[in-house]
Design a protein around this motif. Structure first.
Motif, PDB file in Angstrom:
ATOM      1  N   ARG A  42      -8.568  -5.527   2.419  1.00  0.00           N
ATOM      2  CA  ARG A  42      -7.986  -6.063   3.645  1.00  0.00           C
ATOM      3  C   ARG A  42      -7.090  -5.005   4.306  1.00  0.00           C
ATOM      4  O   ARG A  42      -6.613  -4.078   3.647  1.00  0.00           O
ATOM      5  CB  ARG A  42      -7.231  -7.362   3.383  1.00  0.00           C
ATOM      6  CG  ARG A  42      -5.945  -7.275   2.598  1.00  0.00           C
ATOM      7  CD  ARG A  42      -5.285  -8.658   2.524  1.00  0.00           C
ATOM      8  NE  ARG A  42      -4.091  -8.671   1.686  1.00  0.00           N
ATOM      9  CZ  ARG A  42      -2.869  -8.341   2.123  1.00  0.00           C
ATOM     10  NH1 ARG A  42      -2.700  -7.938   3.380  1.00  0.00           N
ATOM     11  NH2 ARG A  42      -1.835  -8.392   1.313  1.00  0.00           N
ATOM     12  N   GLU A  43      -6.861  -5.177   5.592  1.00  0.00           N
ATOM     13  CA  GLU A  43      -6.215  -4.131   6.393  1.00  0.00           C
ATOM     14  C   GLU A  43      -4.880  -3.665   5.819  1.00  0.00           C
ATOM     15  O   GLU A  43      -4.602  -2.459   5.744  1.00  0.00           O
ATOM     16  CB  GLU A  43      -6.014  -4.643   7.823  1.00  0.00           C
ATOM     17  CG  GLU A  43      -5.395  -3.608   8.751  1.00  0.00           C
ATOM     18  CD  GLU A  43      -5.190  -4.128  10.164  1.00  0.00           C
ATOM     19  OE1 GLU A  43      -4.788  -3.334  11.033  1.00  0.00           O
ATOM     20  OE2 GLU A  43      -5.431  -5.339  10.387  1.00  0.00           O
ATOM     21  N   GLY A  44      -4.039  -4.601   5.417  1.00  0.00           N
ATOM     22  CA  GLY A  44      -2.705  -4.233   4.945  1.00  0.00           C
ATOM     23  C   GLY A  44      -2.693  -3.478   3.632  1.00  0.00           C
ATOM     24  O   GLY A  44      -1.688  -2.859   3.282  1.00  0.00           O
ATOM     25  N   LEU A  45      -3.808  -3.529   2.889  1.00  0.00           N
ATOM     26  CA  LEU A  45      -3.859  -2.891   1.573  1.00  0.00           C
ATOM     27  C   LEU A  45      -4.791  -1.679   1.521  1.00  0.00           C
ATOM     28  O   LEU A  45      -4.876  -1.020   0.490  1.00  0.00           O
ATOM     29  CB  LEU A  45      -4.309  -3.909   0.513  1.00  0.00           C
ATOM     30  CG  LEU A  45      -3.336  -5.053   0.225  1.00  0.00           C
ATOM     31  CD1 LEU A  45      -3.972  -6.061  -0.725  1.00  0.00           C
ATOM     32  CD2 LEU A  45      -2.037  -4.515  -0.375  1.00  0.00           C
TER      33      LEU A  45
END
Length: 212
Positions: free
Chosen positions: A46-49
């Motif tokens: 996912r984007e944040g990770l």
């Protein structure tokens, strides 16, 4: 065999074995971080990770930089222009951050170090750097205390060294018994500090009595 010498030999052998073992590549380390993220229950894609594995590996290079530095490179230069000074030198309130080798979570505290020089002294900042060298490894507080005093004693060869370390361990505060604010104190003495209880008292008095 002298206990201090035996400890040094064991430590040197462990570090030698660690240095000869194959170090994983940066890509392998990042892959391991992604695995841990997934094991924790999140989605590493996912984007944040997405960039977290790279950030973690960069952080590890800093947090565990002590493995790449030896104490002899820090304490090898001393100064002889000290007149007739032959009393205690103390550096207190040396802040440090380390990581528990059992759970790999932080413990944070302060180290207080004193020694009796013989004709020559070491730069005060070098004493703080010795703390950092050993703190920036996976540690127990007891071993950290022992490594600091052994390096000071064996390299500088003073008349005595005193070390007191106090720290709060997140492995107690964040998990397990969850006792926030509990502090652990470890001490160790060599030479005149070990042999003369009055010098231990003077060390503790200077440490505690001069606080504002």
């Amino acid at each position: 065999m002298d206990a201090v010498l035996e400890t040094l030999m064991r430590s040197a052998q462990s570090e030698k074995e660690a240095s000869t073992a194959r170090r994983p590549s940066r890509e392998e380390a990042e892959a391991a971080v992604r695995t841990l993220i997934a094991w924790a229950g999140d989605d590493p894609t996912r984007e944040g990770l997405l960039d977290t594995p790279k950030r973690v590996v960069r952080a590890y290079e800093e947090l565990y930089s002590g493995y790449r530095i030896g104490p002899e490179t820090i304490l090898d230069r001393t100064f002889g222009e000290i007149g007739n000074f032959d009393d205690m030198v103390m550096v207190r309130d040396i802040e440090f951050h380390s990581h528990c080798e059992h759970h790999m979570v932080p413990f944070v505290g302060k180290a207080h170090i004193a020694y009796f020089p013989v004709e020559r002294v070491v730069g005060l900042s070098k004493i703080a750097r010795i703390v950092d060298i050993y703190a920036r490894r996976l540690q127990t507080q007891e071993h950290l205390t022992s490594q600091i005093i052994t390096a000071m004693d064996e390299i500088l060869k003073p008349r005595g060294v005193a070390v007191l370390v106090e720290a709060e361990h997140m492995c107690m505060a964040m998990r397990g018994v969850r006792k926030q604010g509990a502090s652990t104190v470890t001490t160790q003495f060599t030479g005149v500090f070990r042999d003369d209880p009055q010098e231990q008292v003077r060390f503790m008095s200077l440490l505690r009595g001069l606080r504002p």
